[in-house]
Write a protein that holds these residues in place. Structure first.
Motif, PDB file in Angstrom:
ATOM      1  N   GLU A   1       0.841  -1.209   0.000  1.00  0.00           N
ATOM      2  CA  GLU A   1       0.000   0.000   0.000  1.00  0.00           C
ATOM      3  C   GLU A   1       0.872   1.253   0.000  1.00  0.00           C
ATOM      4  O   GLU A   1       0.584   2.226  -0.716  1.00  0.00           O
ATOM      5  N   ASN A   2       1.945   1.228   0.789  1.00  0.00           N
ATOM      6  CA  ASN A   2       2.876   2.363   0.816  1.00  0.00           C
ATOM      7  C   ASN A   2       3.541   2.560  -0.543  1.00  0.00           C
ATOM      8  O   ASN A   2       3.781   3.692  -0.966  1.00  0.00           O
ATOM      9  N   LEU A   3       3.838   1.464  -1.229  1.00  0.00           N
ATOM     10  CA  LEU A   3       4.436   1.559  -2.562  1.00  0.00           C
ATOM     11  C   LEU A   3       3.456   2.200  -3.545  1.00  0.00           C
ATOM     12  O   LEU A   3       3.861   3.028  -4.374  1.00  0.00           O
ATOM     13  N   ALA A   4       2.179   1.847  -3.445  1.00  0.00           N
ATOM     14  CA  ALA A   4       1.172   2.486  -4.297  1.00  0.00           C
ATOM     15  C   ALA A   4       1.097   3.983  -4.000  1.00  0.00           C
ATOM     16  O   ALA A   4       1.008   4.809  -4.925  1.00  0.00           O
ATOM     17  N   SER A   5       1.156   4.347  -2.721  1.00  0.00           N
ATOM     18  CA  SER A   5       1.149   5.773  -2.345  1.00  0.00           C
ATOM     19  C   SER A   5       2.395   6.473  -2.865  1.00  0.00           C
ATOM     20  O   SER A   5       2.335   7.626  -3.306  1.00  0.00           O
ATOM     21  N   PHE A   6       3.528   5.783  -2.813  1.00  0.00           N
ATOM     22  CA  PHE A   6       4.765   6.336  -3.356  1.00  0.00           C
ATOM     23  C   PHE A   6       4.606   6.635  -4.839  1.00  0.00           C
ATOM     24  O   PHE A   6       4.993   7.703  -5.318  1.00  0.00           O
ATOM     25  N   ASN A   7       4.049   5.676  -5.587  1.00  0.00           N
ATOM     26  CA  ASN A   7       3.873   5.874  -7.028  1.00  0.00           C
ATOM     27  C   ASN A   7       2.989   7.080  -7.315  1.00  0.00           C
ATOM     28  O   ASN A   7       3.284   7.871  -8.214  1.00  0.00           O
ATOM     29  N   THR A   8       1.913   7.226  -6.569  1.00  0.00           N
ATOM     30  CA  THR A   8       1.024   8.378  -6.760  1.00  0.00           C
ATOM     31  C   THR A   8       1.771   9.682  -6.485  1.00  0.00           C
ATOM     32  O   THR A   8       1.707  10.632  -7.277  1.00  0.00           O
TER      33      THR A   8
ATOM     34  N   ASP B   1       1.341   5.685 -12.857  1.00  0.00           N
ATOM     35  CA  ASP B   1      -0.069   5.703 -12.442  1.00  0.00           C
ATOM     36  C   ASP B   1      -0.751   4.361 -12.721  1.00  0.00           C
ATOM     37  O   ASP B   1      -1.624   3.931 -11.967  1.00  0.00           O
ATOM     38  N   GLY B   2      -0.334   3.706 -13.791  1.00  0.00           N
ATOM     39  CA  GLY B   2      -0.907   2.411 -14.148  1.00  0.00           C
ATOM     40  C   GLY B   2      -0.569   1.316 -13.136  1.00  0.00           C
ATOM     41  O   GLY B   2      -1.234   0.272 -13.098  1.00  0.00           O
ATOM     42  N   GLN B   3       0.445   1.533 -12.314  1.00  0.00           N
ATOM     43  CA  GLN B   3       0.824   0.551 -11.304  1.00  0.00           C
ATOM     44  C   GLN B   3       0.036   0.712 -10.003  1.00  0.00           C
ATOM     45  O   GLN B   3      -0.017  -0.218  -9.196  1.00  0.00           O
ATOM     46  N   VAL B   4      -0.577   1.851  -9.793  1.00  0.00           N
ATOM     47  CA  VAL B   4      -1.236   2.134  -8.512  1.00  0.00           C
ATOM     48  C   VAL B   4      -2.403   1.184  -8.257  1.00  0.00           C
ATOM     49  O   VAL B   4      -2.504   0.588  -7.181  1.00  0.00           O
ATOM     50  N   GLU B   5      -3.282   1.023  -9.228  1.00  0.00           N
ATOM     51  CA  GLU B   5      -4.446   0.152  -9.023  1.00  0.00           C
ATOM     52  C   GLU B   5      -4.038  -1.309  -8.801  1.00  0.00           C
ATOM     53  O   GLU B   5      -4.538  -1.942  -7.858  1.00  0.00           O
ATOM     54  N   PRO B   6      -3.137  -1.885  -9.611  1.00  0.00           N
ATOM     55  CA  PRO B   6      -2.719  -3.261  -9.323  1.00  0.00           C
ATOM     56  C   PRO B   6      -2.043  -3.413  -7.963  1.00  0.00           C
ATOM     57  O   PRO B   6      -2.259  -4.406  -7.263  1.00  0.00           O
ATOM     58  N   LEU B   7      -1.235  -2.420  -7.575  1.00  0.00           N
ATOM     59  CA  LEU B   7      -0.603  -2.488  -6.257  1.00  0.00           C
ATOM     60  C   LEU B   7      -1.645  -2.429  -5.146  1.00  0.00           C
ATOM     61  O   LEU B   7      -1.536  -3.149  -4.145  1.00  0.00           O
ATOM     62  N   SER B   8      -2.645  -1.600  -5.314  1.00  0.00           N
ATOM     63  CA  SER B   8      -3.721  -1.523  -4.316  1.00  0.00           C
ATOM     64  C   SER B   8      -4.476  -2.843  -4.243  1.00  0.00           C
ATOM     65  O   SER B   8      -4.830  -3.307  -3.153  1.00  0.00           O
ATOM     66  N   LEU B   9      -4.722  -3.449  -5.385  1.00  0.00           N
ATOM     67  CA  LEU B   9      -5.399  -4.746  -5.421  1.00  0.00           C
ATOM     68  C   LEU B   9      -4.545  -5.818  -4.726  1.00  0.00           C
ATOM     69  O   LEU B   9      -5.065  -6.620  -3.946  1.00  0.00           O
ATOM     70  N   ILE B  10      -3.253  -5.809  -4.983  1.00  0.00           N
ATOM     71  CA  ILE B  10      -2.346  -6.755  -4.332  1.00  0.00           C
ATOM     72  C   ILE B  10      -2.356  -6.534  -2.823  1.00  0.00           C
ATOM     73  O   ILE B  10      -2.439  -7.489  -2.037  1.00  0.00           O
ATOM     74  N   SER B  11      -2.291  -5.272  -2.406  1.00  0.00           N
ATOM     75  CA  SER B  11      -2.316  -4.952  -0.979  1.00  0.00           C
ATOM     76  C   SER B  11      -3.593  -5.460  -0.324  1.00  0.00           C
ATOM     77  O   SER B  11      -3.558  -6.070   0.747  1.00  0.00           O
ATOM     78  N   ASN B  12      -4.735  -5.215  -0.963  1.00  0.00           N
ATOM     79  CA  ASN B  12      -6.014  -5.667  -0.415  1.00  0.00           C
ATOM     80  C   ASN B  12      -6.097  -7.184  -0.353  1.00  0.00           C
ATOM     81  O   ASN B  12      -6.649  -7.752   0.597  1.00  0.00           O
TER      82      ASN B  12
END
Length: 173
Positions: A75-82, A119-130
């Motif tokens: 989740e932190n990695l997704a936030s980093f990407n954003t 930006d395209g990595q944020v949604e998959p990373l969030s899905l992985i985190s969840n």
């Protein structure tokens, strides 16, 4: 980077859920362990440094705390990407006003593609985190069920031993 979050500020060491440390253990005790003789025996044994119930939970239920930390790290990695994408966009806005020509157009095209990829990595990373967090909560449920089962079995054994002792003492008397 005025107006944007420093991307590195989002990359922090993940911590286990705060609720567990600030009361989850107490609620766990109050809801199931307070009336269990086996729980108190396990508590006494754990003073030696060995906690058999916890060992069984980890062996059979897995490391749910580690899974939660992994979910938080993703989740932190997704936030980093954003934040990183936002920082690039902000930097390009500042460059746009002073930079003209083919180099500016090429740089703008490159950074647009870069931010789109990030930006395209944020949604998959969030899905992985969840998904990892969901798995962690399932592992937590299994660990709790194992604990409940072991405490119940331990209490039944203690009850049986005490019943047998009572029966034996009546026969002798």
């Amino acid at each position: 980077m005025t107006g944007t979050t420093d991307p590195t500020a989002t990359l922090v060491t993940p911590e286990v859920e705060v609720w567990w440390e600030q009361g989850g253990k107490l609620v766990d005790f109050a809801l199931g362990n307070a009336y269990s003789v086996t729980s108190y025996l396990n508590l006494i044994i754990s003073l030696t440094g060995w906690n058999p119930i916890e060992e069984a939970q980890k062996s059979l239920g897995g490391d749910w705390e580690g899974l939660l930390k992994a979910a938080k790290a993703v989740e932190n990695l997704a936030s980093f990407n954003t934040a990183y994408s936002d920082a690039i966009d902000e930097a390009m806005k500042n460059i746009d006003s002073s930079w003209r020509g083919n180099a500016a157009t090429s740089a703008d095209s490159y950074f647009s593609k870069l931010t789109a990829a990030i930006d395209g990595q944020v949604e998959p990373l969030s899905l992985i985190s969840n998904t990892i967090a969901s798995f962690a909560w399932e592992a937590f449920g299994i660990a709790q069920a194992i604990q409940a089962l072991l405490l119940e079995l331990g209490d039944l054994v203690i009850k049986w031993v005490l019943t047998q002792a009572a029966v034996e003492s009546r026969i002798v008397v």
